[in-house]
Design an enzyme around this catalytic site. Structure first.
Site, mmCIF file in Angstrom:
data_model
loop_
_atom_site.group_PDB
_atom_site.id
_atom_site.type_symbol
_atom_site.label_atom_id
_atom_site.label_comp_id
_atom_site.label_asym_id
_atom_site.label_seq_id
_atom_site.Cartn_x
_atom_site.Cartn_y
_atom_site.Cartn_z
ATOM 1 N N ASP A 51 0.839 -1.193 0.000
ATOM 2 C CA ASP A 51 0.000 0.000 0.000
ATOM 3 C C ASP A 51 0.877 1.247 0.000
ATOM 4 O OD1 ASP A 51 -1.773 2.064 0.473
ATOM 5 O OD2 ASP A 51 -2.337 1.410 2.494
ATOM 6 N N GLU A 129 31.665 7.577 4.129
ATOM 7 C CA GLU A 129 32.178 7.397 5.495
ATOM 8 C C GLU A 129 31.075 7.861 6.437
ATOM 9 O OE1 GLU A 129 35.786 9.551 5.990
ATOM 10 O OE2 GLU A 129 36.806 8.594 4.324
ATOM 11 N N GLU A 131 29.453 8.271 9.811
ATOM 12 C CA GLU A 131 29.762 8.280 11.244
ATOM 13 C C GLU A 131 28.494 8.120 12.076
ATOM 14 O OE1 GLU A 131 33.548 11.359 10.772
ATOM 15 O OE2 GLU A 131 31.528 12.127 11.121
ATOM 16 N N GLU A 212 35.748 7.892 16.712
ATOM 17 C CA GLU A 212 35.856 9.204 16.087
ATOM 18 C C GLU A 212 36.086 10.291 17.134
ATOM 19 O OE1 GLU A 212 36.310 11.237 13.824
ATOM 20 O OE2 GLU A 212 36.352 10.023 12.016
ATOM 21 N N GLU A 220 33.256 5.227 13.577
ATOM 22 C CA GLU A 220 33.208 5.179 12.113
ATOM 23 C C GLU A 220 33.699 3.826 11.648
ATOM 24 O OE1 GLU A 220 35.744 7.151 8.503
ATOM 25 O OE2 GLU A 220 34.871 8.563 9.950
ATOM 26 N N HIS A 269 31.070 11.700 4.710
ATOM 27 C CA HIS A 269 31.946 12.127 3.624
ATOM 28 C C HIS A 269 31.822 11.112 2.489
ATOM 29 C CE1 HIS A 269 34.410 13.425 7.378
ATOM 30 N NE2 HIS A 269 33.418 14.272 7.138
ATOM 31 N N ARG A 340 40.783 19.179 5.398
ATOM 32 C CA ARG A 340 39.472 18.754 5.877
ATOM 33 C C ARG A 340 38.533 19.911 6.205
ATOM 34 N NH1 ARG A 340 42.669 14.412 6.619
ATOM 35 N NH2 ARG A 340 41.672 12.366 6.648
ATOM 36 N N GLU A 359 36.435 13.820 -2.600
ATOM 37 C CA GLU A 359 35.639 13.552 -1.398
ATOM 38 C C GLU A 359 34.775 14.780 -1.101
ATOM 39 O OE1 GLU A 359 36.304 12.877 3.434
ATOM 40 O OE2 GLU A 359 38.008 13.248 2.093
ATOM 41 N N ARG A 361 32.647 16.419 1.470
ATOM 42 C CA ARG A 361 32.608 16.217 2.914
ATOM 43 C C ARG A 361 31.352 16.769 3.584
ATOM 44 N NH1 ARG A 361 37.051 14.798 5.492
ATOM 45 N NH2 ARG A 361 36.624 16.095 7.326
#
Length: 474
Positions: A51, A129, A131, A212, A220, A269, A340, A359, A361
């Site tokens: 449904d 990645e 977390e 982490e 992670e 990330h 980063r 990457e 992030r």
């Protein structure tokens, strides 16, 4: 895997039930369980009815009949059920046999199909990645007369003075002090190892796990990249196993981006690259970070469309509690190698030509991975097709700690939207790149905007506990 192979697994492993699953707009899994004795080859050919009107954001009650079509390549044995159960992901179709345009998994598959029509490459690979936090206790309430949340963890910095442990055993994790300590500071080594064991048994290639940065049980686990839809399937499997393993240990896991005030949040990330057959298209030896022009244009597409993308990659009001400066949050729309603090980072450590990737992030795990990965691919492809060069548009490279720049320098850097409402406005204004190849439909975008604006409004109209601290004595 063929239907015959699945039927053989059911017989050889003594499977008692088959669990047919699909995902809703938010990326949450739903399931219908069928006794194995009632499952035949025909079940996989005609599908399982459900449904659609009972799933938020899907269909009205007047057109509620829908069909789950099982994908035999996605099967795995459930490690948590008391009765042997085989899980299988499904695509959603109308009773007339047409692909449902609001099926997130179908959208991911259409994105992969579109890539092959562009001539750019043959496959897009993704590796998230994702977390999470594992808490010992979680309580919350949101009502007319009051609201609160409270979490607790044996690792938490605020528990250095707690007496209820029968003698406080110490070794608590300080705020921002949780990155890869050994036991007894890291108290969740065995839980994560058990999660990894179950992930491997279910078919994932796990590369590593660790604690982490944040206090109170942030972790992670990284699993190996795969093609777009397969990776989204793997992420659903990953979250399912993390949640249920934590529960077996008497704890609770959450992928909420910002469950704690004053410490790092949880991101997702997303590493990504495009191949043409066996040839990696993002690698060029000697160029900046060994990135090809194709990769540069892909980055340009990601950063140019980022405000709109974020409505799909960070689709919760809580997402924007994480996207604030000072907690490793990638709020700045620039790219950089190894940095980063940039929204797009190019990993440079121990990278081979086939491992060359970018990457993004900014995303978090409130994203529906099928929609988020598809949208990122389409943004990157738009960058390649239109030669959107991030270097010429002020997106970098910026190989500095952005948080330490002067105010004048920071003003030159474009930031992510400050709220879900801003991101949704950006998506409304910029979504033509998502319509290419009929991957996303116009009606899907309109429905998604309504669905998410309703969520944002639910939060906006409620009294926040901190408002009492600020304004009660006015």
């Amino acid at each position: 895997m063929s239907i015959q192979n699945v039927m053989s697994i059911i017989k050889e492993k003594g499977i008692e039930f088959v669990d047919f699953r699909f995902v809703d707009l938010s990326g949450k899994a739903h399931h219908i369980t069928v006794p194995a004795s009632e499952v035949s080859e025909e079940t996989f050919e005609v599908g399982v009815a459900f449904d659609g009107s009972s799933i938020p954001g899907f269909r009205g009650i007047e057109e509620s009949d829908m069909v789950m079509m099982p994908d035999t390549a996605s099967v795995f044995v459930d490690p948590f059920t008391a009765h042997a159960t085989l899980n299988v992901m499904c695509n959603i179709f109308t009773p007339e046999g047409e692909r449902y345009d609001r099926d997130p998994r179908g959208i991911a598959q259409k994105a992969e199909e579109y890539l092959q029509t562009t001539g750019v490459g043959t496959a897009a690979f993704f590796a998230p990645e994702s977390e999470f936090f594992i808490f010992d206790d979680v309580r919350y309430e949101s009502g007319q007369q009051g609201s609160f949340y409270e979490v607790d963890s044996e690792e938490a910095a605020w528990n250095t003075g707690r007496k209820e442990e029968g003698g406080n055993l110490g070794f608590k994790i300080r705020n921002k002090g949780g990155y890869v300590p050994v036991q007894p500071v890291d108290k969740q080594q065995d839980i994560r190892s058990e999660i990894v064991r179950l992930l491997v048994e279910s078919g994932l290639r796990v590369e590593r796990h660790h604690h982490e940065v944040a206090t109170a049980g942030q972790g992670e686990i990284n699993f190996r990249f795969d093609a777009l839809t397969k990776t989204a399937d793997n992420l659903l499997k990953y979250k399912y196993i993390v949640h249920n393993t934590a529960q077996q240990y008497g704890k609770v896991a959450t992928f909420m981006p910002k469950p704690l005030f004053g410490d790092n949040g949880s991101g997702m990330h997303v590493h990504q690259s495009i191949f043409d057959g066996d040839t990696p298209l993002f690698y060029e030896k000697g160029a900046y970070a060994n990135l090809s022009e194709t990769a540069m244009y892909y980055i340009g597409g990601i950063l140019h469309h980022a405000p709109a993308l974020i409505a799909l990659t960070n689709p919760s009001t809580n997402s924007f509690k994480r996207l604030v400066p000072g907690y490793e949050a990638p709020v700045n729309l620039v790219f950089s190698k190894g940095n980063r603090s940039a929204a797009v980072r190019i990993p440079v450590a121990a990278v081979t030509p086939k491992g060359c990737r970018i990457e993004f992030r900014t995303p978090d795990s409130t994203a529906n991975p099928y929609l988020a990965f598809a949208a990122m691919l389409l943004a990157g492809l738009d960058g390649i097709q239109n030669k959107i060069d991030p270097r010429k548009l002020g997106y970098g490279p910026l190989d500095k700690n952005i948080y330490e720049l002067s105010d004048a320098e920071k003003k030159e850097i474009r930031s992510v939207p400050a709220s879900l409402e801003e991101a949704l406005d950006a998506l409304e204004a910029d979504h033509d790149f998502l319509l290419k190849g009929d991957v996303f439909s116009k009606s899907f975008i309109e429905n998604y905007l309504d669905f998410k604006r309703s969520e944002a409004k639910q939060v906006a109209i409620r009294v926040h506990p901190h408002e009492y601290s600020l304004y009660f004595d006015c």
